[in-house]
Design a protein around this motif. Structure first.
Motif, mmCIF file in Angstrom:
data_model
loop_
_atom_site.group_PDB
_atom_site.id
_atom_site.type_symbol
_atom_site.label_atom_id
_atom_site.label_comp_id
_atom_site.label_asym_id
_atom_site.label_seq_id
_atom_site.Cartn_x
_atom_site.Cartn_y
_atom_site.Cartn_z
ATOM 1 N N GLY A 108 1.052 -1.051 -0.296
ATOM 2 C CA GLY A 108 0.253 -0.297 -0.157
ATOM 3 C C GLY A 108 0.882 1.334 0.090
ATOM 4 O O GLY A 108 0.829 2.103 -0.746
ATOM 5 N N ALA A 109 1.961 1.358 0.599
ATOM 6 C CA ALA A 109 2.587 2.555 1.046
ATOM 7 C C ALA A 109 3.621 2.526 -0.776
ATOM 8 O O ALA A 109 3.592 3.852 -1.193
ATOM 9 C CB ALA A 109 3.957 1.734 1.973
ATOM 10 N N TRP A 151 3.122 5.637 -3.086
ATOM 11 C CA TRP A 151 4.026 7.114 -3.439
ATOM 12 C C TRP A 151 3.784 6.858 -5.233
ATOM 13 O O TRP A 151 4.365 8.198 -5.347
ATOM 14 C CB TRP A 151 5.325 6.363 -2.769
ATOM 15 C CG TRP A 151 6.504 6.890 -3.820
ATOM 16 C CD1 TRP A 151 7.913 5.874 -4.332
ATOM 17 C CD2 TRP A 151 6.798 8.015 -2.855
ATOM 18 N NE1 TRP A 151 8.138 7.190 -4.217
ATOM 19 C CE2 TRP A 151 8.857 8.549 -4.270
ATOM 20 C CE3 TRP A 151 6.404 9.392 -2.978
ATOM 21 C CZ2 TRP A 151 8.586 9.922 -4.183
ATOM 22 C CZ3 TRP A 151 7.044 10.427 -2.733
ATOM 23 C CH2 TRP A 151 8.120 10.940 -3.519
ATOM 24 N N ARG A 152 3.908 5.754 -5.289
ATOM 25 C CA ARG A 152 3.775 5.618 -7.042
ATOM 26 C C ARG A 152 2.942 6.794 -7.884
ATOM 27 O O ARG A 152 2.630 7.782 -7.950
ATOM 28 C CB ARG A 152 3.568 4.422 -6.941
ATOM 29 C CG ARG A 152 4.049 3.935 -8.839
ATOM 30 C CD ARG A 152 3.457 2.689 -10.008
ATOM 31 N NE ARG A 152 2.405 1.316 -9.013
ATOM 32 C CZ ARG A 152 2.588 1.110 -8.368
ATOM 33 N NH1 ARG A 152 3.614 0.516 -7.806
ATOM 34 N NH2 ARG A 152 1.281 0.570 -7.477
ATOM 35 N N ARG A 153 1.700 6.692 -6.578
ATOM 36 C CA ARG A 153 0.315 7.158 -7.494
ATOM 37 C C ARG A 153 0.393 9.095 -7.450
ATOM 38 O O ARG A 153 0.328 9.894 -7.826
ATOM 39 C CB ARG A 153 -0.795 7.399 -6.554
ATOM 40 C CG ARG A 153 -1.721 6.067 -6.838
ATOM 41 C CD ARG A 153 -2.621 5.202 -6.272
ATOM 42 N NE ARG A 153 -3.362 4.342 -6.798
ATOM 43 C CZ ARG A 153 -4.188 3.625 -6.280
ATOM 44 N NH1 ARG A 153 -4.955 4.082 -5.046
ATOM 45 N NH2 ARG A 153 -5.080 2.635 -6.217
ATOM 46 N N LEU A 154 1.089 9.488 -6.523
ATOM 47 C CA LEU A 154 1.787 10.342 -5.875
ATOM 48 C C LEU A 154 2.420 11.246 -6.501
ATOM 49 O O LEU A 154 2.859 11.827 -7.027
ATOM 50 C CB LEU A 154 2.599 10.474 -4.236
ATOM 51 C CG LEU A 154 2.331 12.168 -3.690
ATOM 52 C CD1 LEU A 154 1.248 12.419 -3.529
ATOM 53 C CD2 LEU A 154 2.972 11.633 -2.063
ATOM 54 N N ALA A 162 -3.862 10.118 -4.295
ATOM 55 C CA ALA A 162 -3.241 9.040 -4.183
ATOM 56 C C ALA A 162 -3.544 8.439 -3.193
ATOM 57 O O ALA A 162 -4.013 6.993 -3.724
ATOM 58 C CB ALA A 162 -2.054 9.781 -3.833
ATOM 59 N N LEU A 163 -4.638 8.327 -2.436
ATOM 60 C CA LEU A 163 -4.979 7.092 -0.968
ATOM 61 C C LEU A 163 -6.288 6.792 -1.683
ATOM 62 O O LEU A 163 -6.799 6.288 -1.341
ATOM 63 C CB LEU A 163 -5.085 8.285 0.274
ATOM 64 C CG LEU A 163 -4.136 8.439 0.590
ATOM 65 C CD1 LEU A 163 -4.491 9.083 2.493
ATOM 66 C CD2 LEU A 163 -2.986 6.966 1.301
ATOM 67 N N ASP A 164 -7.020 7.302 -3.240
ATOM 68 C CA ASP A 164 -8.228 6.714 -3.244
ATOM 69 C C ASP A 164 -8.009 5.550 -4.243
ATOM 70 O O ASP A 164 -7.674 6.349 -5.244
ATOM 71 C CB ASP A 164 -8.525 8.562 -3.655
ATOM 72 C CG ASP A 164 -10.318 7.947 -4.465
ATOM 73 O OD1 ASP A 164 -10.535 6.699 -3.961
ATOM 74 O OD2 ASP A 164 -11.333 8.770 -5.213
#
Length: 350
Positions: free
Chosen positions: A22-23, A27-30, A310-312
């Protein structure tokens, strides 16, 4: 995966590590959001400036409280002598009207107050919101009703009126930045977070892995700590990113109204209070703290929006648009499909 479910799996079963994956996914999305990365860099720079304020002022050779009456023109009401508000090698951003105090020193020390108060208030809001929200979600009907009604009262409570009243009656001997952080943290923000956490807790406690933990004989505190809090991390982090710029604005507003941080402790809101009559004679005295507030709030707001996206999980498809993976997953057109079918037919015939 719950520990209770993991213990019931047969030996040799391969299990993933959701936290680590998940982390990495977050980070990849952010990283795909350039605006969020720029905002994160600005926030990191602001925090570094606030932490290094004593070192920066020592390099300049000034401090935020020393008066320099020789640098202001008393005949003109205290306007700084020299161009651009008295900018020089000794005073990098000029001096304050009437007092001659160094503006750079007051600006960087003001960053410590504004960011410190906002972050401390956010910690108080997170602790109250998460604890009360989880307690309401896991408690019986009467506990849930009582805590929900308390949260409703604080949601409807006018922040500025209550803060003005509390800050006006507390003795001046109490450290003012600590008092402002406590008042902002205890009066606002946490009630909305508590209601959100309660709703999320009610959803999570109906899932199978929480039921398995309950059947395993785990206590309510252990279930909340091991099973519910990881599931609440994403919405809580998102809400915290929104709370920080809001708290910065509230602290500046309270200092602007004269009930926040008291002189000689520098604060951006306090500097704005003193600068409202100098916007023509010494415009930098108004523009510097106002610009610092604008950049800080904007950076935290953009960063909070990036963290939320990023968390969605539903944003994953939107973030892949225009990337290599998005082009690889692009559906074939009608012409490409027909050509592919003809090639396969020719190969079978041969």
């Amino acid at each position: 995966m719950s520990e209770a479910l993991l213990t019931s799996q047969p030996p040799g079963t391969d299990t993933a590590v959701p936290g680590a994956s998940g982390a990495r996914q977050f980070w990849r999305r952010l990283r795909t959001q350039r605006a969020a990365l720029v905002a994160a860099a600005v926030v990191a720079l602001l925090v570094l400036v606030a932490l290094a304020a004593p070192l920066l002022t020592a390099i300049e050779g000034q401090d935020p409280t020393t008066y320099h009456p020789s640098l202001v023109d008393s005949a003109r009401g205290g306007v700084p002598i020299g161009s651009f508000g008295g900018v020089s090698a000794e005073h990098w951003l000029g001096v304050e009207p009437q007092t001659g105090r160094d503006l750079f020193a007051r600006l960087v020390y003001g960053a410590r107050v504004s960011l410190g108060v906002a972050l401390a208030a956010t910690v108080v809001q997170l602790l109250l919101g998460v604890v009360i929200g989880v307690a309401a979600g896991l408690g019986n009907r009467w506990v849930d009703l009582l805590l929900t009604r308390i949260a409703d009262i604080f949601v409807a409570m006018p922040l500025m009126v209550v803060a003005l009243a509390l800050l006006a009656v507390v003795p001046t001997s109490f450290p003012r930045p600590v008092l402002v952080a406590l008042v902002v943290g205890l009066v606002s923000g946490w009630a909305t977070l508590a209601k959100m956490v309660r709703a999320q807790t009610l959803t999570l406690k109906e899932l199978d892995y929480v039921a398995a933990a309950r059947l395993s004989g785990w206590s309510t505190v252990r279930i909340a700590r091991r099973e519910l809090l990881p599931g609440l991390a994403a919405p809580v982090i998102t809400f915290a990113a929104i709370l920080v710029p809001s708290n910065i604005t509230v602290e500046a507003a309270l200092s602007f109204l004269g009930v926040g941080v008291k002189p000689p402790t520098p604060s951006w809101g306090q500097m704005l209070t003193s600068a409202d009559v100098w916007y023509q004679a010494a415009p930098q005295y108004l523009l510097l703290p106002a610009g610092a507030l604008f950049v800080t709030v904007l950076a935290f707001t953009v960063l909070g929006d990036g963290v939320r996206t990023a968390l969605d999980p539903r944003a994953a498809s939107r973030l892949r648009i225009g990337t290599g993976r998005g082009r690889e997953a692009k559906p074939e057109t009608k012409g490409e499909t027909s050509r592919k079918a003809r090639r396969e037919t020719k190969g079978v015939a041969s």
